[in-house]
Write an enzyme that holds these catalytic residues in place. Structure first.
Site, PDB file in Angstrom:
ATOM      1  N   ARG A   1      43.946  32.642  49.013  1.00 40.63           N
ATOM      2  CA  ARG A   1      43.922  32.097  47.638  1.00 40.63           C
ATOM      3  C   ARG A   1      42.997  30.899  47.449  1.00 40.63           C
ATOM      4  O   ARG A   1      43.147  30.169  46.483  1.00 40.63           O
ATOM      5  CB  ARG A   1      45.340  31.729  47.183  1.00 40.63           C
ATOM      6  CG  ARG A   1      46.334  32.891  47.213  1.00 40.63           C
ATOM      7  CD  ARG A   1      46.015  33.931  46.188  1.00 40.63           C
ATOM      8  NE  ARG A   1      47.047  34.982  46.126  1.00 40.63           N
ATOM      9  CZ  ARG A   1      46.778  36.280  46.185  1.00 40.63           C
ATOM     10  NH1 ARG A   1      45.523  36.704  46.312  1.00 40.63           N
ATOM     11  NH2 ARG A   1      47.735  37.176  46.101  1.00 40.63           N
TER      12      ARG A   1
ATOM     13  N   ASN B   1      38.798  38.093  47.130  1.00 42.98           N
ATOM     14  CA  ASN B   1      39.143  38.240  45.696  1.00 42.98           C
ATOM     15  C   ASN B   1      39.827  36.978  45.169  1.00 42.98           C
ATOM     16  O   ASN B   1      40.922  37.021  44.638  1.00 42.98           O
ATOM     17  CB  ASN B   1      40.017  39.469  45.459  1.00 42.98           C
ATOM     18  CG  ASN B   1      41.347  39.397  46.179  1.00 42.98           C
ATOM     19  OD1 ASN B   1      41.480  38.708  47.187  1.00 42.98           O
ATOM     20  ND2 ASN B   1      42.331  40.102  45.673  1.00 42.98           N
TER      21      ASN B   1
ATOM     22  N   ASP C   1      38.141  43.905  48.248  1.00 43.42           N
ATOM     23  CA  ASP C   1      39.577  44.177  48.272  1.00 43.42           C
ATOM     24  C   ASP C   1      40.290  43.617  47.055  1.00 43.42           C
ATOM     25  O   ASP C   1      40.032  42.497  46.620  1.00 43.42           O
ATOM     26  CB  ASP C   1      40.239  43.600  49.518  1.00 43.42           C
ATOM     27  CG  ASP C   1      41.747  43.813  49.477  1.00 43.42           C
ATOM     28  OD1 ASP C   1      42.156  44.975  49.323  1.00 43.42           O
ATOM     29  OD2 ASP C   1      42.494  42.832  49.557  1.00 43.42           O
TER      30      ASP C   1
ATOM     31  N   ASP D   1      48.284  42.394  54.692  1.00 49.06           N
ATOM     32  CA  ASP D   1      47.910  42.233  53.271  1.00 49.06           C
ATOM     33  C   ASP D   1      48.742  41.104  52.649  1.00 49.06           C
ATOM     34  O   ASP D   1      49.196  41.189  51.505  1.00 49.06           O
ATOM     35  CB  ASP D   1      48.097  43.542  52.495  1.00 49.06           C
ATOM     36  CG  ASP D   1      47.429  43.513  51.116  1.00 49.06           C
ATOM     37  OD1 ASP D   1      46.769  42.502  50.788  1.00 49.06           O
ATOM     38  OD2 ASP D   1      47.585  44.499  50.372  1.00 49.06           O
TER      39      ASP D   1
END
Lengths: 323, 454
Positions: free
Chosen positions: B86, B116, B174, B327
């Protein structure tokens, strides 16, 4: 019963208790003064995040007939428009200590989620495409009133099953009451896994409709055409519209409203003798009174740790008559 | 692809210039399936390397911290090729420090962070800045992938060569598929220049659009729009065909469906250079969990049917699935305390990965412990790193585990900054007590650390 969230949570005894209570309220409805004092001084919040005419007005009137104070909130024009989260909205409304919150929301599970954030009883008035339990209960009431029993009856639910919370709740409710249910519609609008999930038969055309005791047509929204679910409303109507040619003389017709005239139903059958559509709306009022009574005043004795006990509440007695 | 690199060549806080004491894990069951080791030893770590596997009580304890590991197990530490840290943008949910600490607490000695972020990592400068930050904050060696396409928009390639020079470990969009086969093909052609793997989130958005869960009996019951299995499998088949045509190297992320396993099997059988991963949650949970409408169980790809889960387990056994990846996807409570369809997708997984697999798959006899340990380490190879191993001379990357310990994830808080775990409240067996990453102690479980202080 603490909340009414889904037909899936109910058993047959729950449904039968609500049916019996609704019948007693129907008797009250035939008197001059239609109000009973059962929920006097109690607050019910009606919180609709989606457009609704009949469900919201029917719950509101049901609450008023039970002498409750009703606060009705529509999402448009409320603080929800200003980006308030559902959790914060519920926290705010809970500060008024309502006894019950009736909620409609565009997403599945919203009513259930709300139960974690309030001590009020929660009634699901439609959560996304998931369930619409009060609709299924009023439909069952309408049919029981007409047929006496659903045991062994065959009910066809026809139309856009994929996007219909009514179809899901009704299929579960009718089956629980002993009926055999067939879901019928274009293959694109029948969810994969539906027979397993709902315990129903599947049909892609109306060829077998003759076996049905009851034909329950669903609303076909015109926007489905743009999403390639059906090539055209014209073709849909040609294959799936219930008209007087397809509807036999002994078959009953239902629809949750609002009807698209000339799409899922022909005008002739809407107003025809087999149509229970108006009876459904009438049932809506007494069944919703029964639902509010059930969760706020009736049903099984309340366990400890819940809200305050309601054992002292009297059975419904019309105002102006001796108790 | 170039020679495999050491995990310690990734970025992390490192030694702070202070010499590390030697470490002896005394009398532990040492299990390293790669090295064919399963025996009780004293594991001696000296100068950041495994010095020897000595007989019990024979490890030279002078100037060393000695850990009584009687009854405990030592595995090669795990490597997670797929986490979300993040950074930049959502440091309220996770950052390099908390995310790498969560990794260490789960027995991981290395992780690869996805790109991402907000904004996405899509330039050499972005990668360089993250690497700098990792050298200050990361508890375990941390690698960064960059987006394959600018802004993760799936239209133009990023400056892949320059990004590779800046030290990215690979490329991935991703979170989103590369929708255009043309763009994917260009990326795979350009891969010859950069020599780094391209990791793919496989999902045909035409088929998955609007879906929030697996399409099947449970979605039919809940009235929630479904994501069909084939939205994943058809994209894998397409991308494998393109990779074969370009002789490219691809890594398929988070396999979820039986059809996907079949597509990977077919690709491998026909010689495509393809590897793939599966997550602990897809290996242990199914669509049934979603009946509760609890948004913690919302994840992309969705939890699928029991037949899919069985297919993934078979593919772990057969080796079709090369590695296990978590993940790890931290989300704030605001993004999860909403109706299921509105909730963010993803769950945290680093701190529970081993325990979940051990409790739900190893203890019931579904998978061998050795297989689970091996696949939890194999993610390193997907990005060109040497998987941890326990052998004299190897870099010390170790997980010390009490397989008898029972614990409740989240009961004592999380190392991660987020709490969106599907496993909180569960009783799990097997707990990581200590992690050694690149030769240094990266984690000690608190109660255990007190008990062994020397």
């Amino acid at each position: 019963m603490k909340h009414l969230l889904a037909i899936e949570d109910l058993d047959r005894a729950d449904v039968e208790r609500i049916m019996a209570r609704a019948a007693s309220f129907a008797e009250v409805g035939r008197r001059d003064i239609k109000k009973v004092p059962t929920l006097r001084g109690r607050t019910i919040v009606s919180l609709f995040f989606e457009a609704s005419t009949r469900t919201s007005s029917s719950f509101e009137l049901a609450a008023k007939r039970l002498s409750a104070d009703v606060v009705s909130i529509k999402a448009a024009g409320s603080s929800v428009d200003k980006g308030e989260s559902l959790k914060d909205t519920i926290a705010t409304l809970s500060a008024y200590a309502p006894e019950a919150i009736v909620i409609r929301h565009p997403f599945a599970g919203a009513a259930k989620l709300v139960t974690a954030w309030t001590s009020a009883a929660v009634v699901n008035a439609g959560d996304g495409k998931h369930e619409h339990p009060s609709q299924a209960l009023l439909d069952a009431y309408t049919l029981l009133d007409r047929l006496g029993s659903l045991e062994g009856k065959r009910i066809w639910i026809v139309g856009d099953v994929l996007h219909s919370r009514v179809a899901r709740s009704c299929a579960l409710c009718f089956r629980m009451m002993g009926a055999a249910v067939t879901l019928c519609g274009p293959p694109t609008l029948i969810p994969r896994g539906a027979p397993e999930a709902l315990g129903t038969e599947i049909a892609y055309d109306l060829d077998g409709l003759g076996e049905a005791d009851v034909v329950y047509a669903l609303r076909m929204q015109r926007e489905r055409m743009n999403e390639s679910f059906v090539p055209s409303i014209r073709e849909y109507a040609a294959r799936y519209q219930i008209d007087s040619r397809r509807l036999g003389p002994r078959q009953l017709l239902m629809h949750p409203g609002p009807v698209n005239r000339g799409v899922e139903l022909s005008p002739a059958v809407i107003d025809g003798p087999a149509s229970l559509i108006t009876a459904q709306v009438e049932s809506g009022l007494v069944v919703r009174m029964a639902i509010l009574y059930e969760i706020l005043a009736g049903g099984e004795p309340r366990g400890s740790g819940g809200r305050r006990a309601d054992a002292e509440l009297p059975a419904p007695t019309p105002i102006g008559e001796p108790a | 692809m170039p020679q495999r690199r050491a995990i310690s060549s990734l970025d992390w806080r490192g030694s702070d210039g202070e010499p590390e004491r030697d470490l002896i894990l005394r009398g532990a069951r040492v299990l390293d399936p790669r090295e064919g080791v399963d025996a009780t030893h004293d594991v001696v770590v000296r100068g950041g390397e495994i010095a020897e596997l000595a007989g019990v009580g024979e490890g030279d304890a002078e100037r060393a911290e000695v850990v009584d590991a009687d009854g405990l197990s030592v595995f090669p530490a795990f490597f997670d090729p797929h986490v979300h840290l993040r950074v930049p943008g959502r440091e309220d949910e996770e950052d390099l420090e908390t995310g790498s600490r969560a990794a260490a607490a789960g027995g991981f000695c290395g992780i690869v962070a996805m790109a991402n972020t907000e904004p996405p990592v899509d330039s050499a400068a972005d990668v360089a800045a993250l690497r700098d930050r990792a050298r200050e904050q990361a508890t375990v060696p941390t690698g960064f992938v960059a987006c394959a396409t600018r802004g993760m928009r799936g239209e133009e390639l990023t400056e892949m060569a320059e990004i590779a020079d800046a030290g990215a470990v690979g490329f991935s969009d991703d979170g989103l598929p590369i929708r255009s086969a043309r763009v994917l093909r260009r990326a795979l052609q350009y891969q010859r220049l950069v020599g780094l793997p391209i990791a793919l989130h496989e999902e045909d958005p035409e088929l998955s659009a609007g879906g929030s869960m697996h399409e099947g009996a449970v979605s039919a019951a809940l009235g929630i729009a479904g994501v069909p299995s084939i939205s994943e499998a058809t994209m894998i088949a397409r991308d494998a065909a393109v990779a074969a045509f370009e002789d490219a190297l691809i890594h398929v992320q988070h396999l979820s469906a039986a059809e996907s396993v079949a597509a990977v099997e077919l690709a491998k059988a026909s010689g495509v250079r393809i590897s793939c991963e599966a997550t602990p949650h897809h290996l242990t949970l199914t669509e049934e969990e979603v009946r509760s409408l609890d948004a913690r169980f919302k994840v992309n790809p969705p939890l699928r049917a029991e037949t899919d889960r069985q297919a993934l387990i078979r593919a772990i056994r057969s080796g079709t699935i090369d590695c296990i990846a978590t993940d790890h996807a931290p989300h704030s409570s605001d993004e999860k305390e909403v109706p299921f369809e509105q909730a963010a997708m993803g769950m945290i997984g680093l701190e529970t990965a081993f325990s979940v697999l051990y409790t739900d798959l190893v203890l019931p006899g579904v998978l061998d412990l050795a297989t689970v340990v091996e696949r939890l380490g194999a993610g390193a190879e997907a990005f060109g790193f040497t998987a941890a191993r326990i052998a004299p001379g190897a870099e010390a990357n170790l997980a010390l585990v009490d397989t008898e310990a029972e614990w409740e994830p989240g009961a004592d808080g999380w190392e991660s900054r987020s709490e969106n775990s599907c496993f909180s409240g569960r009783r799990l067996r097997g707990r990581v007590l200590m992690t050694v990453a690149a030769g240094r102690v990266a984690y000690r479980q608190r109660s255990f650390a007190m008990g062994v202080a020397q």
